[in-house]
Design an enzyme around this catalytic site. Structure first.
Site, PDB file in Angstrom:
ATOM      1  N   ASP A 157       0.849  -1.187   0.000  1.00  0.00           N
ATOM      2  CA  ASP A 157       0.000   0.000   0.000  1.00  0.00           C
ATOM      3  C   ASP A 157       0.892   1.246   0.000  1.00  0.00           C
ATOM      4  O   ASP A 157       1.891   1.309   0.710  1.00  0.00           O
ATOM      5  CB  ASP A 157      -0.919   0.003   1.230  1.00  0.00           C
ATOM      6  CG  ASP A 157      -2.055   0.997   1.086  1.00  0.00           C
ATOM      7  OD1 ASP A 157      -3.207   0.559   0.915  1.00  0.00           O
ATOM      8  OD2 ASP A 157      -1.805   2.226   1.113  1.00  0.00           O
ATOM      9  N   GLN A 205     -14.023   3.113   1.151  1.00  0.00           N
ATOM     10  CA  GLN A 205     -13.499   2.649  -0.145  1.00  0.00           C
ATOM     11  C   GLN A 205     -13.197   3.848  -1.045  1.00  0.00           C
ATOM     12  O   GLN A 205     -14.055   4.718  -1.231  1.00  0.00           O
ATOM     13  CB  GLN A 205     -14.498   1.720  -0.852  1.00  0.00           C
ATOM     14  CG  GLN A 205     -13.891   1.090  -2.109  1.00  0.00           C
ATOM     15  CD  GLN A 205     -14.818   0.116  -2.833  1.00  0.00           C
ATOM     16  OE1 GLN A 205     -15.981  -0.053  -2.452  1.00  0.00           O
ATOM     17  NE2 GLN A 205     -14.295  -0.511  -3.877  1.00  0.00           N
ATOM     18  N   HIS A 249     -10.229  -5.120  -3.419  1.00  0.00           N
ATOM     19  CA  HIS A 249      -8.899  -5.463  -2.909  1.00  0.00           C
ATOM     20  C   HIS A 249      -9.027  -5.835  -1.449  1.00  0.00           C
ATOM     21  O   HIS A 249      -9.826  -5.257  -0.703  1.00  0.00           O
ATOM     22  CB  HIS A 249      -7.921  -4.291  -3.073  1.00  0.00           C
ATOM     23  CG  HIS A 249      -8.467  -2.967  -2.624  1.00  0.00           C
ATOM     24  ND1 HIS A 249      -9.348  -2.239  -3.395  1.00  0.00           N
ATOM     25  CD2 HIS A 249      -8.288  -2.266  -1.487  1.00  0.00           C
ATOM     26  CE1 HIS A 249      -9.676  -1.144  -2.748  1.00  0.00           C
ATOM     27  NE2 HIS A 249      -9.062  -1.130  -1.581  1.00  0.00           N
ATOM     28  N   LEU A 250      -8.220  -6.789  -1.048  1.00  0.00           N
ATOM     29  CA  LEU A 250      -8.117  -7.160   0.363  1.00  0.00           C
ATOM     30  C   LEU A 250      -6.923  -6.430   0.933  1.00  0.00           C
ATOM     31  O   LEU A 250      -5.802  -6.566   0.417  1.00  0.00           O
ATOM     32  CB  LEU A 250      -7.846  -8.661   0.489  1.00  0.00           C
ATOM     33  CG  LEU A 250      -8.982  -9.637   0.666  1.00  0.00           C
ATOM     34  CD1 LEU A 250      -8.393 -11.037   0.888  1.00  0.00           C
ATOM     35  CD2 LEU A 250      -9.880  -9.251   1.842  1.00  0.00           C
ATOM     36  N   HIS A 251      -7.163  -5.666   1.987  1.00  0.00           N
ATOM     37  CA  HIS A 251      -6.055  -5.084   2.738  1.00  0.00           C
ATOM     38  C   HIS A 251      -5.532  -6.164   3.692  1.00  0.00           C
ATOM     39  O   HIS A 251      -6.328  -6.809   4.388  1.00  0.00           O
ATOM     40  CB  HIS A 251      -6.534  -3.931   3.619  1.00  0.00           C
ATOM     41  CG  HIS A 251      -7.024  -2.718   2.886  1.00  0.00           C
ATOM     42  ND1 HIS A 251      -6.261  -1.577   2.776  1.00  0.00           N
ATOM     43  CD2 HIS A 251      -8.206  -2.462   2.271  1.00  0.00           C
ATOM     44  CE1 HIS A 251      -6.968  -0.657   2.114  1.00  0.00           C
ATOM     45  NE2 HIS A 251      -8.154  -1.165   1.794  1.00  0.00           N
TER      46      HIS A 251
HETATM   47  P1  AMP Z   1      -9.716   1.592  -0.036  1.00  0.00           P
HETATM   48  O1  AMP Z   1      -9.750   2.932   0.657  1.00  0.00           O
HETATM   49  O2  AMP Z   1     -10.200   0.448   0.776  1.00  0.00           O
HETATM   50  O3  AMP Z   1     -10.370   1.670  -1.407  1.00  0.00           O
HETATM   51  O4  AMP Z   1      -8.188   1.282  -0.252  1.00  0.00           O
HETATM   52  C1  AMP Z   1      -7.432   1.863  -1.249  1.00  0.00           C
HETATM   53  C2  AMP Z   1      -6.001   1.745  -0.823  1.00  0.00           C
HETATM   54  O5  AMP Z   1      -5.190   1.893  -1.964  1.00  0.00           O
HETATM   55  C3  AMP Z   1      -5.556   2.812   0.182  1.00  0.00           C
HETATM   56  O6  AMP Z   1      -5.066   2.178   1.350  1.00  0.00           O
HETATM   57  C4  AMP Z   1      -4.474   3.579  -0.563  1.00  0.00           C
HETATM   58  O7  AMP Z   1      -3.421   3.996   0.264  1.00  0.00           O
HETATM   59  C5  AMP Z   1      -4.025   2.570  -1.608  1.00  0.00           C
HETATM   60  N1  AMP Z   1      -3.477   3.123  -2.830  1.00  0.00           N
HETATM   61  C6  AMP Z   1      -3.952   4.149  -3.568  1.00  0.00           C
HETATM   62  N2  AMP Z   1      -3.202   4.350  -4.654  1.00  0.00           N
HETATM   63  C7  AMP Z   1      -2.206   3.425  -4.608  1.00  0.00           C
HETATM   64  C8  AMP Z   1      -1.099   3.099  -5.446  1.00  0.00           C
HETATM   65  N3  AMP Z   1      -0.841   3.793  -6.572  1.00  0.00           N
HETATM   66  N4  AMP Z   1      -0.298   2.083  -5.083  1.00  0.00           N
HETATM   67  C9  AMP Z   1      -0.527   1.410  -3.943  1.00  0.00           C
HETATM   68  N5  AMP Z   1      -1.569   1.644  -3.126  1.00  0.00           N
HETATM   69  C10 AMP Z   1      -2.387   2.626  -3.452  1.00  0.00           C
END
Ligand code: AMP
Ligand code: ZN
Length: 113
Positions: free
Chosen positions: A29, A93, A99-101
């Site tokens: 992330d 989101q 995506h799975l965190h």
């Molecule tokens: P969500 O808020 O559950 O949709 O998670 C999206 C996640 O993607 C967040 O934790 C962001 O920090 C991460 N994120 C956004 N852009 C990127 C990127 N270019 N590379 C890696 N992670 C990213």
């Protein structure tokens, strides 16, 4: 508008890739919320968990298996870790490609914020 995670999965956008197979990728992330914070992303574009269909059952199971492997590789499996999939804006989101965190390496609190 292109999809950020489709672009990462297709290598059109850089990311710290840590895992790849025919169905999924995983990467760090960009804004980590814990010492371990990775994302497991299916190569198939599915915008939210509400769009997961029966045909995706095996794929979704696979995402969990990939997450388990990464948790073991990172040494957080036994200590404990959290898997999160946010759905829609009130959950937080922000990227509309499921995506799975994987979050771990510190004590997680409950209830979540
Ligand atoms: P969500 O808020 O559950 O949709 O998670 C999206 C996640 O993607 C967040 O934790 C962001 O920090 C991460 N994120 C956004 N852009 C990127 C990127 N270019 N590379 C890696 N992670 C990213
Ligand atoms: Zn996508």
């Amino acid at each position: 508008m292109g999809c950020l995670f489709c672009e990462i999965a297709e290598k059109k956008r850089p990311a710290k890739l840590i895992y790849e197979d025919e169905l999924a990728v995983a990467f760090e992330d960009i804004n980590p919320q814990a010492p371990v914070h990775c994302l497991v992303v299916p190569k198939k574009h599915i915008s939210t968990s509400l769009e997961i269909g029966k045909e995706d059952n095996a794929l979704v199971g696979h995402l969990f298996q990939v997450a388990n492997k990464i948790a073991k590789d990172r040494g957080i499996a036994e200590r404990g870790f959290r898997l999160v999939m946010n759905c829609n804006p009130e959950s937080g989101q922000t990227v509309f490609h499921i995506h799975l965190h994987i979050l771990g390496g510190r004590i997680m609190h409950w209830p979540p914020g």
